[in-house]
Design an enzyme around this catalytic site. Structure first.
Site, PDB file in Angstrom:
ATOM      1  N   SER A   1       0.809  -1.165  -0.042  1.00  0.00           N
ATOM      2  CA  SER A   1      -0.157  -0.104   0.168  1.00  0.00           C
ATOM      3  C   SER A   1       0.948   1.359  -0.135  1.00  0.00           C
ATOM      4  O   SER A   1       1.928   1.200   0.519  1.00  0.00           O
ATOM      5  CB  SER A   1      -1.038  -0.195   1.329  1.00  0.00           C
ATOM      6  OG  SER A   1      -1.648   1.282   1.562  1.00  0.00           O
TER       7      SER A   1
ATOM      8  N   TYR B   1      -1.372  -0.551  10.359  1.00  0.00           N
ATOM      9  CA  TYR B   1      -1.813  -1.134   8.908  1.00  0.00           C
ATOM     10  C   TYR B   1      -0.487  -0.582   7.991  1.00  0.00           C
ATOM     11  O   TYR B   1       0.157  -1.374   7.322  1.00  0.00           O
ATOM     12  CB  TYR B   1      -2.801  -0.440   8.297  1.00  0.00           C
ATOM     13  CG  TYR B   1      -3.064  -0.884   6.876  1.00  0.00           C
ATOM     14  CD1 TYR B   1      -3.673  -1.793   6.500  1.00  0.00           C
ATOM     15  CD2 TYR B   1      -3.024   0.048   5.956  1.00  0.00           C
ATOM     16  CE1 TYR B   1      -3.788  -2.236   4.979  1.00  0.00           C
ATOM     17  CE2 TYR B   1      -3.092   0.264   4.566  1.00  0.00           C
ATOM     18  CZ  TYR B   1      -3.574  -1.180   4.254  1.00  0.00           C
ATOM     19  OH  TYR B   1      -4.164  -1.324   2.863  1.00  0.00           O
TER      20      TYR B   1
END
Ligand code: NAP
Length: 251
Positions: free
Chosen positions: A146, A160
């Site tokens: 990501s 995350y």
């Protein structure tokens, strides 16, 4: 579909980016193992879409955060296909928006167990089957990281973001480890993509709400990420390994 179709495992293939990758991969001639955690209906719908178009696919349940489930995913692949040629390590989770000082140990542990340990254990089993060192024919791995890995997720989900930072490092390291064994390993780093994942973070409208702040004034689509993954899986990326490809519209 010929018996010799290359086999691709897509973790988290039932929805979002993984579903788009599964359908696109089948269009490119892969037989697809569509893994899912709990949404059997969504996985079966992806499989039906692929089969209706003349492709080959099966749905395989399994939580990549559980080593025993990973074992059973690969047992199914071995029994059904007998070989494996590619892996898209896509399954991933976010938590609700929180500061680090609000997060429980259980949340952080689960984040890393699914996003990092799960991806590494799945890749290890894929390498066992694909590496020429183990008698395999080679293969290709694409990890789904990501852009959060570079932004850090401060005030939103540093757990995350840190898990995806680990994926980036893992991608570069594994790429070098298996480069001489016929396996390429790369990652894509999506920016804001319009999928269900934002609802899990408590922000179902995130893709629409953040669009005006993005360089291209819009979120990306799962299909756009799938296209980049298919490129990395395919022959046009034959000299690319250890690369981290941002698919983030300039963010
Ligand atoms: P999504 O729409 O929430 O879909 C997640 C998929 O992963 C589903 O198929 C889900 O299965 C599966 N899954 C979740 N936990 C799993 C587990 N423990 N074991 C196996 N499968 C599991 O997510 P997405 O937006 O497509 O995200 C896919 C990947 O892209 C993730 O790694 C995410 O971090 C990354 N990413 C997304 C964005 C974005 O903006 N969307 C941006 C950057 C990176 P079920 O259907 O059974 O629940």
């Amino acid at each position: 579909m010929s018996e010799s179709a290359p086999v691709l495992l897509v973790t988290g293939g039932s929805r979002g980016i993984g579903a788009a990758v599964s359908v696109a991969a089948a269009q490119h001639g892969w037989a697809v193992a569509v893994n899912y955690a709990s949404n059997k209906e969504a996985a079966e719908a992806v499989v039906a879409t692929i089969r209706e178009a003349g492709g080959e696919a099966i749905a395989i349940p399994g939580d990549v955060g559980k080593p025993e489930d990973i074992k059973s995913i690969f047992a199914t692949i071995d029994a059904h296909f007998g070989h494996l040629d590619g892996l898209v390590n896509n399954a991933g989770i976010v938590g609700v928006i929180q500061r680090l000082d609000e997060m429980t140990p259980e949340r952080i542990d689960r984040m890393f167990r699914v996003n990092v340990t799960g991806s590494m254990l799945v890749a290890a089993k894929a390498v066992r089957r694909m590496s020429t060192r183990h008698g395999g024919k080679g293969g290709v791995i694409v990890n789904v990281s990501s852009l959060a890995a570079t932004l850090g997720g401060g005030g939103q989900y540093v757990d995350y973001a840190a898990s995806k930072g680990a994926i980036d490092t893992f991608t570069v390291g594994l790429a070098r480890e298996v480069a001489a064994e016929g396996i390429r390993v790369n990652a894509v780093r999506p920016g804001i993509i319009d999928t269900d994942i934002h609802a899990a973070a408590g922000l179902p409208d995130r893709a629409r709400d953040i669009a005006p702040q993005l360089p291209m004034k819009r979120a990306g689509t799962a299909d756009e990420v799938a296209d980049s993954i298919l490129y990395l899986l395919g022959p046009h990326a034959s000299y690319i390994t250890g690369a981290l490809l941002d698919v983030s519209g300039g963010r």
